[in-house]
Scaffold this motif. Sequence first.
Motif, PDB file in Angstrom:
ATOM      1  N   VAL A 166       0.831  -1.199   0.000  1.00  0.00           N
ATOM      2  CA  VAL A 166       0.000   0.000   0.000  1.00  0.00           C
ATOM      3  C   VAL A 166       0.865   1.249   0.000  1.00  0.00           C
ATOM      4  CG1 VAL A 166      -1.822   1.265   1.194  1.00  0.00           C
ATOM      5  CG2 VAL A 166      -1.787  -1.240   1.271  1.00  0.00           C
ATOM      6  N   PHE A 167       0.553   2.158  -0.907  1.00  0.00           N
ATOM      7  CA  PHE A 167       1.206   3.460  -0.973  1.00  0.00           C
ATOM      8  C   PHE A 167       0.119   4.522  -0.985  1.00  0.00           C
ATOM      9  CE2 PHE A 167       3.973   0.402  -2.980  1.00  0.00           C
ATOM     10  CZ  PHE A 167       5.218   0.694  -2.450  1.00  0.00           C
ATOM     11  N   GLN A 168       0.472   5.700  -0.513  1.00  0.00           N
ATOM     12  CA  GLN A 168      -0.495   6.790  -0.486  1.00  0.00           C
ATOM     13  C   GLN A 168       0.057   8.019  -1.200  1.00  0.00           C
ATOM     14  OE1 GLN A 168      -1.512   6.841   3.854  1.00  0.00           O
ATOM     15  NE2 GLN A 168      -3.579   6.442   3.100  1.00  0.00           N
ATOM     16  N   ARG A 169      -0.823   8.691  -1.921  1.00  0.00           N
ATOM     17  CA  ARG A 169      -0.481   9.909  -2.657  1.00  0.00           C
ATOM     18  C   ARG A 169      -1.726  10.772  -2.753  1.00  0.00           C
ATOM     19  NH1 ARG A 169      -0.837  11.877  -8.011  1.00  0.00           N
ATOM     20  NH2 ARG A 169       0.939  13.170  -8.655  1.00  0.00           N
ATOM     21  N   ARG A 170      -1.572  12.059  -2.527  1.00  0.00           N
ATOM     22  CA  ARG A 170      -2.698  12.980  -2.662  1.00  0.00           C
ATOM     23  C   ARG A 170      -3.213  12.963  -4.104  1.00  0.00           C
ATOM     24  NH1 ARG A 170      -4.908  13.946   2.199  1.00  0.00           N
ATOM     25  NH2 ARG A 170      -3.305  14.550   3.720  1.00  0.00           N
ATOM     26  N   PHE A 171      -4.511  12.818  -4.262  1.00  0.00           N
ATOM     27  CA  PHE A 171      -5.105  12.774  -5.592  1.00  0.00           C
ATOM     28  C   PHE A 171      -5.190  14.179  -6.173  1.00  0.00           C
ATOM     29  CE2 PHE A 171      -8.554  12.781  -8.638  1.00  0.00           C
ATOM     30  CZ  PHE A 171      -8.389  11.588  -9.315  1.00  0.00           C
ATOM     31  N   ASP A 172      -4.657  14.356  -7.397  1.00  0.00           N
ATOM     32  CA  ASP A 172      -4.815  15.630  -8.091  1.00  0.00           C
ATOM     33  C   ASP A 172      -5.629  15.459  -9.367  1.00  0.00           C
ATOM     34  OD1 ASP A 172      -2.832  14.125  -9.269  1.00  0.00           O
ATOM     35  OD2 ASP A 172      -1.266  15.642  -9.041  1.00  0.00           O
ATOM     36  N   SER A 173      -5.372  14.388 -10.118  1.00  0.00           N
ATOM     37  CA  SER A 173      -6.179  14.053 -11.278  1.00  0.00           C
ATOM     38  C   SER A 173      -5.981  12.578 -11.573  1.00  0.00           C
ATOM     39  CB  SER A 173      -5.791  14.893 -12.493  1.00  0.00           C
ATOM     40  OG  SER A 173      -4.523  14.503 -12.987  1.00  0.00           O
ATOM     41  N   GLU A 174      -6.924  11.994 -12.278  1.00  0.00           N
ATOM     42  CA  GLU A 174      -6.801  10.563 -12.572  1.00  0.00           C
ATOM     43  C   GLU A 174      -5.617  10.256 -13.475  1.00  0.00           C
ATOM     44  OE1 GLU A 174      -9.449   6.675 -13.922  1.00  0.00           O
ATOM     45  OE2 GLU A 174     -10.314   8.693 -14.068  1.00  0.00           O
ATOM     46  N   PRO A 175      -5.358  11.049 -14.527  1.00  0.00           N
ATOM     47  CA  PRO A 175      -4.180  10.739 -15.355  1.00  0.00           C
ATOM     48  C   PRO A 175      -2.872  10.744 -14.575  1.00  0.00           C
ATOM     49  CG  PRO A 175      -5.619  12.271 -16.495  1.00  0.00           C
ATOM     50  CD  PRO A 175      -6.150  12.148 -15.106  1.00  0.00           C
ATOM     51  N   SER A 176      -2.675  11.765 -13.727  1.00  0.00           N
ATOM     52  CA  SER A 176      -1.417  11.835 -12.986  1.00  0.00           C
ATOM     53  C   SER A 176      -1.344  10.760 -11.913  1.00  0.00           C
ATOM     54  CB  SER A 176      -1.243  13.216 -12.360  1.00  0.00           C
ATOM     55  OG  SER A 176      -2.267  13.489 -11.436  1.00  0.00           O
ATOM     56  N   GLN A 177      -2.487  10.414 -11.309  1.00  0.00           N
ATOM     57  CA  GLN A 177      -2.485   9.366 -10.292  1.00  0.00           C
ATOM     58  C   GLN A 177      -2.143   8.006 -10.910  1.00  0.00           C
ATOM     59  OE1 GLN A 177      -2.644  10.290  -7.277  1.00  0.00           O
ATOM     60  NE2 GLN A 177      -3.535   8.765  -5.929  1.00  0.00           N
ATOM     61  N   ARG A 178      -2.756   7.708 -12.037  1.00  0.00           N
ATOM     62  CA  ARG A 178      -2.475   6.433 -12.696  1.00  0.00           C
ATOM     63  C   ARG A 178      -1.048   6.406 -13.252  1.00  0.00           C
ATOM     64  NH1 ARG A 178      -6.325   2.787 -12.978  1.00  0.00           N
ATOM     65  NH2 ARG A 178      -8.505   3.433 -12.716  1.00  0.00           N
ATOM     66  N   SER A 179      -0.598   7.530 -13.787  1.00  0.00           N
ATOM     67  CA  SER A 179       0.777   7.593 -14.284  1.00  0.00           C
ATOM     68  C   SER A 179       1.765   7.351 -13.160  1.00  0.00           C
ATOM     69  CB  SER A 179       1.043   8.949 -14.942  1.00  0.00           C
ATOM     70  OG  SER A 179       0.277   9.113 -16.100  1.00  0.00           O
ATOM     71  N   PHE A 180       1.509   7.983 -12.007  1.00  0.00           N
ATOM     72  CA  PHE A 180       2.384   7.784 -10.863  1.00  0.00           C
ATOM     73  C   PHE A 180       2.378   6.310 -10.457  1.00  0.00           C
ATOM     74  CE2 PHE A 180       3.442   7.454  -6.424  1.00  0.00           C
ATOM     75  CZ  PHE A 180       4.526   8.297  -6.288  1.00  0.00           C
ATOM     76  N   GLY A 181       1.187   5.727 -10.405  1.00  0.00           N
ATOM     77  CA  GLY A 181       1.087   4.337  -9.989  1.00  0.00           C
ATOM     78  C   GLY A 181       1.858   3.387 -10.879  1.00  0.00           C
ATOM     79  N   LEU A 182       1.902   3.670 -12.179  1.00  0.00           N
ATOM     80  CA  LEU A 182       2.601   2.784 -13.110  1.00  0.00           C
ATOM     81  C   LEU A 182       4.079   3.093 -13.239  1.00  0.00           C
ATOM     82  CD1 LEU A 182       0.059   2.351 -16.047  1.00  0.00           C
ATOM     83  CD2 LEU A 182       0.646   0.695 -14.267  1.00  0.00           C
ATOM     84  N   LYS A 183       4.441   4.376 -13.183  1.00  0.00           N
ATOM     85  CA  LYS A 183       5.821   4.760 -13.465  1.00  0.00           C
ATOM     86  C   LYS A 183       6.710   4.809 -12.226  1.00  0.00           C
ATOM     87  CE  LYS A 183       4.260   5.804 -17.638  1.00  0.00           C
ATOM     88  NZ  LYS A 183       4.448   4.927 -18.805  1.00  0.00           N
ATOM     89  N   ASP A 184       6.126   5.131 -11.066  1.00  0.00           N
ATOM     90  CA  ASP A 184       6.948   5.390  -9.879  1.00  0.00           C
ATOM     91  C   ASP A 184       6.918   4.274  -8.847  1.00  0.00           C
ATOM     92  OD1 ASP A 184       7.884   8.525  -9.767  1.00  0.00           O
ATOM     93  OD2 ASP A 184       6.115   8.230 -10.997  1.00  0.00           O
ATOM     94  N   ILE A 185       6.084   3.289  -9.058  1.00  0.00           N
ATOM     95  CA  ILE A 185       6.050   2.138  -8.161  1.00  0.00           C
ATOM     96  C   ILE A 185       6.633   0.945  -8.917  1.00  0.00           C
ATOM     97  CG2 ILE A 185       4.572   0.545  -6.887  1.00  0.00           C
ATOM     98  CD1 ILE A 185       2.638   2.853  -6.430  1.00  0.00           C
TER      99      ILE A 185
END
Length: 302
Positions: free
Chosen positions: A76-95
Amino acid sequence: MIAPLTIGPVDTVEAGRHSASAPVSANVSVLILTLDEEINLPACLASVGWSNDIVVLDSFSQDRTVEIAESFGARVFQRRFDSEPSQRSFGLKDIPYRNRLVYLPDADEVTPPALRDEILAIASASDRPEVAFHVRSRTMFMGRWLRWSGLYPTWFVRLVEPNRVHFEREINLRTVADGPEGRLAGHLLHYTFNKGLSAWYDKHNRYSWHEARESLKSLRSERIGWSDILLGSATARRRALKTLSFRLPCRPLLRFLYMYLLRGGFLDGRAGFVYCRLLMTYETMIVTKMMELRRRERGLPL
């Protein structure tokens, strides 16, 4: 910025890069985005329990979402939601992930065994060229599948190579693949009303602002793709029809008539009638907010 939760001795970004580095070709990682999903998450996680690498990217839920994810052994990781594209991008690229392919169910979607088997078969086939796969979902409402009124078949990208896709549009997300794409024969089950009608209205009240802005943008800058309507792919046809719909009068009523009569929503019984009425309400929200945006642009009161 990521804020990893303490689930085990290696649950940090840096430690994850080492512990999740060995690829397992016959398995698939899972990424689920969450915000207050304690109602939906148990069924979603139970249906992907076959994965050896489940990640939940949470937007600081206030309910038991994190506790439930931990109980299923998810990272489990947590990140403040700003938009769906950036949230999904973060989830795929940074984890980091243990496997080449990542499966992307929403928290209110359940993965049946047939779809699971198809996904794992693709993962074990090293010669597949596709970098993204589309999946159909079956919208469930009032105890039944909305076969006619649920916009079936609508295809969503749900299985990807993380570094070969990016996302566009803040609402009604569009996934763009850098490489060949494929389609899966199996279906997801989508329980979009599990949180109740109040949650549905809240969600679509937010979405309607974005749709209103997109509608105005389309009216001012886009042309109707008549060739796509007649000859295009299902995705291109749907996009062209939506562009056309922005220019039609009485949009809420037309949306209802299209869904209930032309698409056969009446065949879904009472559930179909109620669902088509809800879609008409959503269209009314969009049209009304377009009117508000136009008036405010001209400095007029609502």
